[in-house]
Design a protein around this motif. Structure first.
Motif, PDB file in Angstrom:
ATOM      1  N   GLY A  94      49.629  43.829 -25.852  1.00  0.00           N
ATOM      2  CA  GLY A  94      49.483  42.686 -24.966  1.00  0.00           C
ATOM      3  C   GLY A  94      48.056  42.491 -24.524  1.00  0.00           C
ATOM      4  N   ASP A  95      47.921  41.850 -23.361  1.00  0.00           N
ATOM      5  CA  ASP A  95      46.615  41.460 -22.835  1.00  0.00           C
ATOM      6  C   ASP A  95      46.394  42.071 -21.465  1.00  0.00           C
ATOM      7  N   LEU A  96      45.193  42.591 -21.260  1.00  0.00           N
ATOM      8  CA  LEU A  96      44.758  43.052 -19.946  1.00  0.00           C
ATOM      9  C   LEU A  96      43.614  42.159 -19.495  1.00  0.00           C
ATOM     10  N   ILE A  97      43.675  41.755 -18.233  1.00  0.00           N
ATOM     11  CA  ILE A  97      42.616  40.944 -17.658  1.00  0.00           C
ATOM     12  C   ILE A  97      42.146  41.678 -16.414  1.00  0.00           C
ATOM     13  N   VAL A  98      40.851  42.005 -16.375  1.00  0.00           N
ATOM     14  CA  VAL A  98      40.292  42.802 -15.286  1.00  0.00           C
ATOM     15  C   VAL A  98      39.211  41.987 -14.577  1.00  0.00           C
ATOM     16  N   SER A  99      39.296  41.932 -13.261  1.00  0.00           N
ATOM     17  CA  SER A  99      38.252  41.289 -12.471  1.00  0.00           C
ATOM     18  C   SER A  99      37.133  42.295 -12.235  1.00  0.00           C
ATOM     19  N   VAL A 100      35.972  42.015 -12.803  1.00  0.00           N
ATOM     20  CA  VAL A 100      34.813  42.883 -12.628  1.00  0.00           C
ATOM     21  C   VAL A 100      34.367  42.857 -11.168  1.00  0.00           C
ATOM     22  N   GLU A 101      34.421  41.695 -10.536  1.00  0.00           N
ATOM     23  CA  GLU A 101      34.015  41.595  -9.121  1.00  0.00           C
ATOM     24  C   GLU A 101      34.897  42.468  -8.231  1.00  0.00           C
ATOM     25  N   THR A 102      36.194  42.387  -8.411  1.00  0.00           N
ATOM     26  CA  THR A 102      37.109  43.191  -7.602  1.00  0.00           C
ATOM     27  C   THR A 102      36.920  44.677  -7.910  1.00  0.00           C
ATOM     28  N   ALA A 103      36.716  45.017  -9.170  1.00  0.00           N
ATOM     29  CA  ALA A 103      36.478  46.421  -9.535  1.00  0.00           C
ATOM     30  C   ALA A 103      35.234  46.943  -8.824  1.00  0.00           C
ATOM     31  N   ARG A 104      34.192  46.135  -8.764  1.00  0.00           N
ATOM     32  CA  ARG A 104      32.958  46.559  -8.076  1.00  0.00           C
ATOM     33  C   ARG A 104      33.207  46.766  -6.584  1.00  0.00           C
ATOM     34  N   LYS A 105      33.925  45.844  -5.961  1.00  0.00           N
ATOM     35  CA  LYS A 105      34.240  45.985  -4.533  1.00  0.00           C
ATOM     36  C   LYS A 105      35.067  47.237  -4.281  1.00  0.00           C
ATOM     37  N   GLN A 106      36.095  47.439  -5.096  1.00  0.00           N
ATOM     38  CA  GLN A 106      36.986  48.581  -4.904  1.00  0.00           C
ATOM     39  C   GLN A 106      36.261  49.897  -5.132  1.00  0.00           C
ATOM     40  N   SER A 107      35.369  49.946  -6.113  1.00  0.00           N
ATOM     41  CA  SER A 107      34.643  51.190  -6.366  1.00  0.00           C
ATOM     42  C   SER A 107      33.759  51.540  -5.178  1.00  0.00           C
ATOM     43  N   ALA A 108      33.143  50.536  -4.548  1.00  0.00           N
ATOM     44  CA  ALA A 108      32.316  50.783  -3.364  1.00  0.00           C
ATOM     45  C   ALA A 108      33.173  51.241  -2.187  1.00  0.00           C
ATOM     46  N   GLU A 109      34.333  50.611  -2.011  1.00  0.00           N
ATOM     47  CA  GLU A 109      35.233  50.984  -0.907  1.00  0.00           C
ATOM     48  C   GLU A 109      35.792  52.392  -1.085  1.00  0.00           C
ATOM     49  N   ILE A 110      36.175  52.733  -2.311  1.00  0.00           N
ATOM     50  CA  ILE A 110      36.808  54.020  -2.586  1.00  0.00           C
ATOM     51  C   ILE A 110      35.766  55.129  -2.675  1.00  0.00           C
ATOM     52  N   GLY A 111      34.580  54.784  -3.164  1.00  0.00           N
ATOM     53  CA  GLY A 111      33.511  55.770  -3.251  1.00  0.00           C
ATOM     54  C   GLY A 111      33.377  56.436  -4.604  1.00  0.00           C
ATOM     55  N   HIS A 112      33.809  55.752  -5.656  1.00  0.00           N
ATOM     56  CA  HIS A 112      33.530  56.278  -6.986  1.00  0.00           C
ATOM     57  C   HIS A 112      32.784  55.209  -7.793  1.00  0.00           C
TER      58      HIS A 112
END
Length: 162
Positions: A94-112
């Motif tokens: 199938g297809d995966l669609i990933v938001s790069v913007e959200t990934a960047r925000k989440q990585s900063a919030e989570i700390g990885h």
């Protein structure tokens, strides 16, 4: 003739560096190998992955899920129940669609790292493509999380993600 490797189609819309895309694709190959060994889904897979903005994923989420908000990853499975490989032996997942913007925000919030978060989202999406659903029950969530953790641990042990 049966192909010897998985098929991964990447569309990044210029949001990621070429080196990052190459590492993500390499990790996806390892993920698909892991799935071939541990799931009863097939041996070779085809996967489409798009890296998009928050606005793009919001539009897709609104159109297909009737949720007017950005999200981190969307999964659209072609794997419904029994494996149905193409004539050359490749199972479409199938297809995966990933938001790069959200990934960047989440990585900063989570700390990885951003790259860890992108890999985490891809792994999460892969298990959705296989039919796992953490929203069904606490038990299903526990099972899905266990599978994701095992795959991420493998990637970390092999030095594939920071």
């Amino acid at each position: 003739m049966k192909p010897l490797t998985h098929r991964i189609l990447l569309d990044d819309s210029g949001l990621l560096h070429t080196e990052q895309l190459d590492r993500l694709k390499s990790n996806l190959m390892l993920c698909l190998d892991f799935i071939a060994e541990s799931e009863e889904a097939g041996d070779l897979f085809e996967l489409s992955v798009s890296f998009v903005t928050d606005e793009e994923i919001r539009q897709i989420n609104r159109e297909f899920r009737e949720k007017d908000k950005a999200t981190d990853v969307l999964s659209f499975s072609q794997f419904e129940g029994e494996p149905m490989p193409t004539p050359d032996g490749v199972q479409p997942l199938g297809d995966l669609i990933v938001s790069v913007e959200t990934a960047r925000k989440q990585s900063a919030e989570i700390g990885h790292s951003e790259e860890y978060e992108l890999n985490r989202l891809l792994v999460h999406g892969l298990f959705h493509l296989l039919g796992y659903d953490h929203e069904v029950s606490a038990e299903e969530e526990r099972i899905m999380q266990g599978r994701e953790d095992a795959l991420l641990k493998l990637l970390e042990e092999r030095g594939q993600i920071p």
